[in-house]
Design a protein around this motif. Structure first.
Motif, PDB file in Angstrom:
ATOM      1  N   ARG A  57       0.830  -1.206   0.000  1.00 23.27           N
ATOM      2  CA  ARG A  57       0.000   0.000   0.000  1.00 23.27           C
ATOM      3  C   ARG A  57       0.867   1.259   0.000  1.00 23.27           C
ATOM      4  O   ARG A  57       0.531   2.253  -0.656  1.00 23.27           O
ATOM      5  CB  ARG A  57      -0.904  -0.021   1.225  1.00 23.27           C
ATOM      6  CG  ARG A  57      -2.057   0.980   1.172  1.00 23.27           C
ATOM      7  CD  ARG A  57      -3.100   0.569   0.180  1.00 23.27           C
ATOM      8  NE  ARG A  57      -4.232   1.485   0.161  1.00 23.27           N
ATOM      9  CZ  ARG A  57      -5.266   1.359  -0.640  1.00 23.27           C
ATOM     10  NH1 ARG A  57      -5.348   0.349  -1.481  1.00 23.27           N
ATOM     11  NH2 ARG A  57      -6.254   2.234  -0.615  1.00 23.27           N
ATOM     12  N   LEU A  60       2.140   1.816  -3.462  1.00 26.87           N
ATOM     13  CA  LEU A  60       1.097   2.402  -4.297  1.00 26.87           C
ATOM     14  C   LEU A  60       1.050   3.910  -4.102  1.00 26.87           C
ATOM     15  O   LEU A  60       0.970   4.671  -5.077  1.00 26.87           O
ATOM     16  CB  LEU A  60      -0.262   1.784  -3.956  1.00 26.87           C
ATOM     17  CG  LEU A  60      -1.479   2.392  -4.659  1.00 26.87           C
ATOM     18  CD1 LEU A  60      -1.410   2.145  -6.165  1.00 26.87           C
ATOM     19  CD2 LEU A  60      -2.775   1.830  -4.082  1.00 26.87           C
ATOM     20  N   ASP A  77      -6.751   1.952 -12.479  1.00 26.86           N
ATOM     21  CA  ASP A  77      -6.327   1.072 -11.390  1.00 26.86           C
ATOM     22  C   ASP A  77      -7.007  -0.289 -11.550  1.00 26.86           C
ATOM     23  O   ASP A  77      -8.191  -0.446 -11.251  1.00 26.86           O
ATOM     24  CB  ASP A  77      -6.690   1.717 -10.052  1.00 26.86           C
ATOM     25  CG  ASP A  77      -6.150   0.953  -8.858  1.00 26.86           C
ATOM     26  OD1 ASP A  77      -5.447  -0.066  -9.063  1.00 26.86           O
ATOM     27  OD2 ASP A  77      -6.424   1.373  -7.716  1.00 26.86           O
ATOM     28  N   SER A  80      -8.406  -3.039  -8.270  1.00 26.72           N
ATOM     29  CA  SER A  80      -8.249  -1.990  -7.260  1.00 26.72           C
ATOM     30  C   SER A  80      -8.622  -2.436  -5.856  1.00 26.72           C
ATOM     31  O   SER A  80      -8.172  -1.853  -4.874  1.00 26.72           O
ATOM     32  CB  SER A  80      -9.102  -0.779  -7.644  1.00 26.72           C
ATOM     33  OG  SER A  80     -10.442  -1.163  -7.901  1.00 26.72           O
ATOM     34  N   PRO A  83     -11.992  -0.087  -1.504  1.00 20.97           N
ATOM     35  CA  PRO A  83     -11.405   1.204  -1.123  1.00 20.97           C
ATOM     36  C   PRO A  83     -11.185   1.310   0.377  1.00 20.97           C
ATOM     37  O   PRO A  83     -12.066   0.979   1.174  1.00 20.97           O
ATOM     38  CB  PRO A  83     -12.449   2.219  -1.595  1.00 20.97           C
ATOM     39  CG  PRO A  83     -13.214   1.500  -2.663  1.00 20.97           C
ATOM     40  CD  PRO A  83     -13.259   0.065  -2.222  1.00 20.97           C
ATOM     41  N   ASN A  87      -6.764   6.010  -0.981  1.00 23.31           N
ATOM     42  CA  ASN A  87      -7.071   5.489  -2.313  1.00 23.31           C
ATOM     43  C   ASN A  87      -6.337   6.284  -3.377  1.00 23.31           C
ATOM     44  O   ASN A  87      -5.858   7.394  -3.133  1.00 23.31           O
ATOM     45  CB  ASN A  87      -8.579   5.561  -2.555  1.00 23.31           C
ATOM     46  CG  ASN A  87      -9.354   4.738  -1.556  1.00 23.31           C
ATOM     47  OD1 ASN A  87      -9.261   3.523  -1.547  1.00 23.31           O
ATOM     48  ND2 ASN A  87     -10.101   5.402  -0.683  1.00 23.31           N
ATOM     49  N   VAL A  88      -6.292   5.731  -4.580  1.00 25.13           N
ATOM     50  CA  VAL A  88      -5.542   6.359  -5.664  1.00 25.13           C
ATOM     51  C   VAL A  88      -6.028   7.777  -5.931  1.00 25.13           C
ATOM     52  O   VAL A  88      -5.229   8.702  -6.083  1.00 25.13           O
ATOM     53  CB  VAL A  88      -5.627   5.502  -6.944  1.00 25.13           C
ATOM     54  CG1 VAL A  88      -5.056   6.259  -8.147  1.00 25.13           C
ATOM     55  CG2 VAL A  88      -4.884   4.184  -6.749  1.00 25.13           C
ATOM     56  N   HIS A  89      -7.351   7.971  -5.987  1.00 27.23           N
ATOM     57  CA  HIS A  89      -7.825   9.327  -6.304  1.00 27.23           C
ATOM     58  C   HIS A  89      -7.488  10.319  -5.195  1.00 27.23           C
ATOM     59  O   HIS A  89      -7.182  11.481  -5.474  1.00 27.23           O
ATOM     60  CB  HIS A  89      -9.339   9.318  -6.598  1.00 27.23           C
ATOM     61  CG  HIS A  89     -10.219   9.110  -5.420  1.00 27.23           C
ATOM     62  ND1 HIS A  89     -10.477   7.861  -4.901  1.00 27.23           N
ATOM     63  CD2 HIS A  89     -10.918   9.992  -4.648  1.00 27.23           C
ATOM     64  CE1 HIS A  89     -11.299   7.972  -3.872  1.00 27.23           C
ATOM     65  NE2 HIS A  89     -11.581   9.258  -3.692  1.00 27.23           N
ATOM     66  N   VAL A 101      -9.619   9.204 -12.279  1.00 29.54           N
ATOM     67  CA  VAL A 101      -9.260   7.848 -11.846  1.00 29.54           C
ATOM     68  C   VAL A 101     -10.410   6.897 -12.144  1.00 29.54           C
ATOM     69  O   VAL A 101     -11.575   7.200 -11.835  1.00 29.54           O
ATOM     70  CB  VAL A 101      -8.931   7.807 -10.339  1.00 29.54           C
ATOM     71  CG1 VAL A 101      -8.611   6.370  -9.902  1.00 29.54           C
ATOM     72  CG2 VAL A 101      -7.777   8.743 -10.003  1.00 29.54           C
ATOM     73  N   TYR A 103     -11.365   2.966 -11.262  1.00 27.48           N
ATOM     74  CA  TYR A 103     -11.081   1.739 -10.522  1.00 27.48           C
ATOM     75  C   TYR A 103     -11.760   0.568 -11.226  1.00 27.48           C
ATOM     76  O   TYR A 103     -12.903   0.683 -11.674  1.00 27.48           O
ATOM     77  CB  TYR A 103     -11.620   1.823  -9.094  1.00 27.48           C
ATOM     78  CG  TYR A 103     -10.960   2.871  -8.227  1.00 27.48           C
ATOM     79  CD1 TYR A 103      -9.674   2.676  -7.749  1.00 27.48           C
ATOM     80  CD2 TYR A 103     -11.626   4.047  -7.882  1.00 27.48           C
ATOM     81  CE1 TYR A 103      -9.055   3.626  -6.935  1.00 27.48           C
ATOM     82  CE2 TYR A 103     -11.028   4.999  -7.070  1.00 27.48           C
ATOM     83  CZ  TYR A 103      -9.745   4.786  -6.598  1.00 27.48           C
ATOM     84  OH  TYR A 103      -9.139   5.730  -5.812  1.00 27.48           O
ATOM     85  N   ASP A 105     -12.475  -3.695 -10.804  1.00 26.74           N
ATOM     86  CA  ASP A 105     -12.362  -4.942 -10.041  1.00 26.74           C
ATOM     87  C   ASP A 105     -13.532  -5.848 -10.406  1.00 26.74           C
ATOM     88  O   ASP A 105     -14.560  -5.355 -10.877  1.00 26.74           O
ATOM     89  CB  ASP A 105     -12.354  -4.672  -8.530  1.00 26.74           C
ATOM     90  CG  ASP A 105     -11.582  -5.754  -7.767  1.00 26.74           C
ATOM     91  OD1 ASP A 105     -12.055  -6.917  -7.763  1.00 26.74           O
ATOM     92  OD2 ASP A 105     -10.512  -5.469  -7.199  1.00 26.74           O
ATOM     93  N   ALA A 126     -15.897   3.731 -10.698  1.00 28.49           N
ATOM     94  CA  ALA A 126     -15.514   2.328 -10.494  1.00 28.49           C
ATOM     95  C   ALA A 126     -16.342   1.463 -11.425  1.00 28.49           C
ATOM     96  O   ALA A 126     -17.548   1.693 -11.577  1.00 28.49           O
ATOM     97  CB  ALA A 126     -15.749   1.916  -9.041  1.00 28.49           C
TER      98      ALA A 126
END
Length: 266
Positions: A57, A60, A77, A80, A83, A87-89, A101, A103, A105, A126
């Motif tokens: 993490r 990342l 991502d 991802s 969350p 988080n990435v954003h 961004v 996501y 998954d 997402a």
């Protein structure tokens, strides 16, 4: 206590452990079930998985900050997960509040929770999709991302869940081909190179989950960046990738058991 009514999609089998929910538990999250927690505790007995998750993490975070500092304004991502804090954003927006961004998954809990969390984020979305089908992922992501401009593609801590039969090397190549020059591909990957016996025990435990693992060697991970220019410091263990301080690396970085690398598309 988390309200399960709001984040547990209908049809989710709570008795089958999920890698995304195990990771969530290891990071201290609350979107997991008893089967996930039991599996995580079994893994803790054979591998330093909490430290592995924390270091992954942290990697990342560093890589997103680095790419944002280099001018990357949009991120894809893959795998991802659920969350959690950092988080990435959230990381990207520290550098550029307008960063976009997406996501991705295939874990229903991950996407349901992400959708709830991102309801008021116009530049973040997402999508429920399998990263092994790049055409589908790219089509869905293109509703927010402009693939004629550089993208930061993040494949962090997920490739070990793709078996050799699905050819993760070819999957990465397909994504890379769709990216504009100047894009980056950041990845991290389980390996048994540093702790072979412990990782073998961990692999047996993961075999009883929804997503068995395939740890890979340094040579195999190196092949995942073919056609890309590997940026410094090359392929290293996660805490060794551009650490912010010596404390990030620690005395035994190989205990991270994940290789990390970033490649640039020329």
């Amino acid at each position: 206590m988390v309200d399960q009514v709001s984040w547990v999609p209908e049809g989710v089998n709570v008795d089958v452990p999920s890698s995304a929910r195990i990771y969530d538990y290891l990071l201290g999250g609350g979107h997991n079930f008893e089967a996930d927690r039991n599996t995580a505790e079994a893994l803790i007995k054979v591998l330093p998985v909490r430290d592995m998750a924390r270091r992954n993490r942290a990697y990342l975070r560093r890589v997103v900050l680095e790419l944002a500092d280099m001018g990357i304004t949009q991120f894809l991502d893959l795998g991802s997960g659920i969350p959690t804090v950092g988080n990435v954003h959230e990381i990207a927006h520290e550098v550029n509040p307008d960063a976009r961004v997406v996501y991705v998954d295939f874990e229903h809990v991950a996407i349901t929770h992400a959708e709830l969390m991102l309801a008021n984020e116009p530049n973040v979305t997402a999508v429920l999709a399998d990263l092994r089908v790049p055409e589908t992922v790219l089509k869905q992501a293109s509703t927010l991302l402009d693939f004629s401009k550089p993208v930061g593609l993040l494949i962090v801590g997920v490739l070990q869940f793709i078996p050799d039969a699905d050819d993760p090397w070819q999957i990465i190549e397909q994504y890379a081909e769709a990216l504009a020059p100047g894009s980056y591909v950041a990845l991290s990957h389980f390996t048994a190179d540093s702790m072979p016996e412990a990782m073998a025990a961990g692999k047996e435990i993961f075999a009883r989950t929804a997503e068995p693992i395939t740890p890979r060697t340094l040579e195999q991970v190196t092949q995942m960046l073919r056609g890309l220019e590997t940026v410094e410091p090359g392929i290293v263990f996660t805490p060794q990738w551009r650490p912010e301080s010596p404390d990030d690396v620690g005395e035994n970085p190989s205990r991270a058991n994940l290789y990390a690398a970033v490649g640039r598309k020329p």
